[in-house]
Design a protein around this motif. Structure first.
Motif, PDB file in Angstrom:
ATOM      1  N   LEU A 147       0.593  -1.085  -0.056  1.00  0.00           N
ATOM      2  CA  LEU A 147       0.040  -0.014   0.062  1.00  0.00           C
ATOM      3  C   LEU A 147       0.919   1.266   0.076  1.00  0.00           C
ATOM      4  N   ASP A 148       1.986   1.087   0.876  1.00  0.00           N
ATOM      5  CA  ASP A 148       2.863   2.292   0.889  1.00  0.00           C
ATOM      6  C   ASP A 148       3.373   2.810  -0.530  1.00  0.00           C
ATOM      7  N   VAL A 149       3.922   1.462  -1.188  1.00  0.00           N
ATOM      8  CA  VAL A 149       4.464   1.778  -2.387  1.00  0.00           C
ATOM      9  C   VAL A 149       3.415   2.475  -3.484  1.00  0.00           C
ATOM     10  N   LEU A 150       2.247   1.906  -3.489  1.00  0.00           N
ATOM     11  CA  LEU A 150       1.310   2.393  -4.353  1.00  0.00           C
ATOM     12  C   LEU A 150       0.816   3.837  -4.035  1.00  0.00           C
ATOM     13  N   VAL A 151       0.712   4.292  -2.889  1.00  0.00           N
ATOM     14  CA  VAL A 151       0.316   5.524  -2.667  1.00  0.00           C
ATOM     15  C   VAL A 151       1.524   6.636  -2.668  1.00  0.00           C
ATOM     16  N   LYS A 152       2.686   6.158  -2.439  1.00  0.00           N
ATOM     17  CA  LYS A 152       3.787   7.016  -2.750  1.00  0.00           C
ATOM     18  C   LYS A 152       3.963   7.361  -4.110  1.00  0.00           C
TER      19      LYS A 152
ATOM     20  N   ALA B  45      -8.541  10.338  -1.402  1.00  0.00           N
ATOM     21  CA  ALA B  45      -9.496  10.609  -0.419  1.00  0.00           C
ATOM     22  C   ALA B  45     -10.368   9.756  -0.501  1.00  0.00           C
ATOM     23  N   ALA B  46     -10.835   9.159  -1.699  1.00  0.00           N
ATOM     24  CA  ALA B  46     -12.007   8.310  -1.926  1.00  0.00           C
ATOM     25  C   ALA B  46     -11.551   6.941  -1.564  1.00  0.00           C
ATOM     26  N   ALA B  47     -10.293   6.837  -1.522  1.00  0.00           N
ATOM     27  CA  ALA B  47      -9.691   5.231  -0.888  1.00  0.00           C
ATOM     28  C   ALA B  47      -9.571   5.365   0.534  1.00  0.00           C
ATOM     29  N   GLY B  48      -9.818   6.679   1.113  1.00  0.00           N
ATOM     30  CA  GLY B  48      -9.654   6.663   2.765  1.00  0.00           C
ATOM     31  C   GLY B  48      -8.216   6.964   3.043  1.00  0.00           C
ATOM     32  N   VAL B  49      -7.497   7.813   2.005  1.00  0.00           N
ATOM     33  CA  VAL B  49      -6.168   8.200   2.527  1.00  0.00           C
ATOM     34  C   VAL B  49      -6.176   9.645   2.839  1.00  0.00           C
ATOM     35  N   ASP B  50      -5.597   9.909   3.931  1.00  0.00           N
ATOM     36  CA  ASP B  50      -5.470  11.319   4.242  1.00  0.00           C
ATOM     37  C   ASP B  50      -4.120  11.588   3.525  1.00  0.00           C
ATOM     38  N   VAL B  51      -3.857  12.946   2.983  1.00  0.00           N
ATOM     39  CA  VAL B  51      -2.445  13.394   2.744  1.00  0.00           C
ATOM     40  C   VAL B  51      -2.184  14.809   3.495  1.00  0.00           C
ATOM     41  N   ALA B  52      -1.155  14.664   4.040  1.00  0.00           N
ATOM     42  CA  ALA B  52      -0.720  16.086   4.712  1.00  0.00           C
ATOM     43  C   ALA B  52       0.555  16.712   4.089  1.00  0.00           C
TER      44      ALA B  52
ATOM     45  N   SER C 234       5.253  15.398   1.023  1.00  0.00           N
ATOM     46  CA  SER C 234       3.757  14.862   1.560  1.00  0.00           C
ATOM     47  C   SER C 234       3.900  13.687   2.476  1.00  0.00           C
ATOM     48  N   THR C 235       3.001  13.538   3.146  1.00  0.00           N
ATOM     49  CA  THR C 235       2.889  12.337   3.857  1.00  0.00           C
ATOM     50  C   THR C 235       1.591  11.903   3.768  1.00  0.00           C
ATOM     51  N   TRP C 236       1.475  10.641   4.120  1.00  0.00           N
ATOM     52  CA  TRP C 236      -0.133   9.883   4.191  1.00  0.00           C
ATOM     53  C   TRP C 236      -0.072   9.134   5.298  1.00  0.00           C
ATOM     54  N   SER C 237      -1.623   9.042   5.576  1.00  0.00           N
ATOM     55  CA  SER C 237      -2.210   8.112   6.690  1.00  0.00           C
ATOM     56  C   SER C 237      -3.537   7.756   6.379  1.00  0.00           C
ATOM     57  N   LEU C 238      -3.921   6.592   6.531  1.00  0.00           N
ATOM     58  CA  LEU C 238      -5.238   6.079   6.602  1.00  0.00           C
ATOM     59  C   LEU C 238      -6.225   6.968   7.386  1.00  0.00           C
ATOM     60  N   LYS C 239      -7.446   7.331   6.868  1.00  0.00           N
ATOM     61  CA  LYS C 239      -8.560   8.147   7.712  1.00  0.00           C
ATOM     62  C   LYS C 239      -8.768   7.318   8.855  1.00  0.00           C
TER      63      LYS C 239
END
Ligand SMILES: [Zn+2]
Length: 478
Positions: free
Chosen positions: A428-433, A459-466, A472-477
């Motif tokens: 998941l980390d590889v794909l989001v990055k 956002a639709a996949a439930g991923v929050d981006v900061a 940018s970093t990401w986390s699951l909502k």
């Protein structure tokens, strides 16, 4: 095949015919929320969850009511000990019960009424009983109201006891009673009781008796006559005997079937805090994952004693693993051959093996039903080993249906929570990055439409981006 249940009132196993075609009304007693749930509470809720699921699988629309007793002498005592408001303590433990039920996949009831929300309904029932000469205000001005057991000739019929052999009801000062077995419908406010724990009534301020709560709430949500009343065997007397007496004395048909689940013991002994031979749901969930605990607590016949021994959960875990390993292997194999298109179709009873249906219809004979499931898994493993796709598919579909009906489908989302493997998280980390890099590139090129598209997709996949100065970093909502 006919659905049959053991009715504790008639002490017979009878054909189950609901009062309204296609509908089943089920009430089972919930907890007095005075402490952490113990294993008996959870086994009871699980037994009635299994019943509900089987009725639903059988095509019935089931209305389930489970009460919360949130006012009681024990709650008031514990609140004083804890230096806490009684209602805060009750709500705290109500939530602990909800968490325990949820973690084991016990479906929420249709309605979950609290006793304190149904005082007017209780007053109405007491008034009816007084008018019919089956209840009376205490002779000692305590403000209590009692049910007059001698006025109701059928008293004792649920538990097949003679009134003269019964214990006294220890719920109030016996001096105000006509017979020591008379039980409190209403308890007058006493000096020292918290002011917040009293309600006005025609008989003086006070609070309801425990047995009355259930009768009043059943009638409100399911009517004066309904299909099944359930609860733990320990509730048969006095609680259920009293519920039945007061409701029938008020002219209600009340429950058509009474179903009682067996107790949980610890190496053959009654669990007792003073001996220290107890295990609670929280401790079980530290020893095994929730699916294994559900399997363990639900594998015995609901009417039999479930005896816990150290090692019980290890055995249950091995059984769950056998089912899960086959289902995952079959799922992966069938997906790769394109055989598996419809994974989460609701279970159709016609697709279940006949022997499984017959076992479940026979007073929920779950040990026999699980034997059919394990036999199917064995046959499925043989088919997998032989590369027999058709037979694998058949065994897989069957196992899906049976585990769904029992609430133990290992592929169900319920059991995946928090169980993401290291490999899945890395993927998941590889794909989001990769998406974040593409978005950074789009922003550098001032391609705002593309940058927004990627943000919306994440956002639709439930991923929050900061976003920050360093990237940018990401986390699951949450
Ligand atoms: Zn009850």
């Amino acid at each position: 095949m006919t659905l049959r249940f053991h009715d504790s009132a008639s002490a017979a196993t009878r054909d189950f015919v609901p009062l309204k075609e296609g509908q089943v009304s089920l009430y089972y007693c919930g907890a007095t929320v005075q402490g952490e749930p113990h294993i008996g509470h959870v086994r009871s809720a699980l037994a009635f969850d299994q019943l509900t699921r089987w009725l639903q699988t059988s095509g019935y629309n089931v209305t389930v009511v489970r009460n919360v007793t949130d006012i009681d002498d024990k709650i008031l005592v514990k609140a004083v000990e804890n230096n806490e408001q009684w209602w805060a303590l009750a709500y705290r433990f109500e939530q602990a019960f909800a968490t325990a039920y949820e973690s084991l996949g016990i479906q929420k009831p249709t309605y979950e009424p609290r006793a304190t929300g149904h005082i007017p309904e209780m007053h109405a029932l007491i008034t009816q009983l007084i008018e019919r000469d089956h209840a009376y205000p205490a002779v000692d001005d305590s403000g209590d109201v009692y049910f007059d057991v001698r006025s109701w000739p059928q008293y004792g019929s649920l538990t097949h006891q003679n009134i003269d052999d019964m214990q006294a009801a220890p719920d109030a000062d016996p001096r105000g009673k006509r017979d020591p077995r008379d039980f409190a419908l209403w308890k007058g406010h006493k000096d020292g009781d918290p002011e917040t724990a009293k309600w006005e009534s025609p008989w003086g301020a006070g609070r309801p008796g425990w047995h009355l709560e259930c009768s009043a709430m059943v009638t409100k949500y399911l009517g004066t006559e309904f299909d099944i009343h359930g609860g733990g065997l320990d509730l048969r007397f006095p609680h259920h005997e009293n519920e039945m007496a007061q409701s029938q004395a008020a002219g209600h048909g009340f429950a058509n079937f009474w179903m009682h689940n067996g107790m949980v013991t610890y190496q053959g002994e009654k669990m007792s805090k003073s001996i220290g031979n107890t295990i609670n749901p929280r401790e079980m969930l530290e020893l095994a994952r929730p699916l294994v605990v559900r399997y363990y607590l639900g594998q015995a016949h609901y009417r039999s004693v479930l005896d816990y021994r150290p090692g019980s959960l290890t055995e249950a875990s091995a059984a769950v693993e056998r089912i899960e390993t086959f289902m995952r292997a079959a799922h992966a194999g069938l997906n790769s051959t394109g055989e598996l298109l419809l994974l989460h179709e609701p279970c159709d009873i016609r697709d279940l093996p006949g022997a499984f249906r017959a076992a479940m219809d026979d007073d929920l004979n779950i040990p026999a039903a699980l034997a059919v499931l394990h036999e199917t898994v064995r046959a499925g493993n043989t088919a997998l080993a032989k590369g027999d796709t058709a037979a694998t598919f058949e065994a897989f579909q069957s196992a899906m249906g049976m585990t769904d009906a029992l609430g133990i489908n290992p592929l169900d989302a319920q059991w995946q929570q928090g169980s993401g493997s290291e490999a899945e998280l890395t993927a998941l980390d590889v794909l989001v990055k990769a998406q974040l890099e593409a978005r950074a590139q789009a922003r550098a090129e001032k391609n705002w439409a593309e940058s927004d598209r990627i943000r919306d997709l994440l956002a639709a996949a439930g991923v929050d981006v900061a976003d920050s100065a360093t990237g940018s970093t990401w986390s699951l909502k949450k």
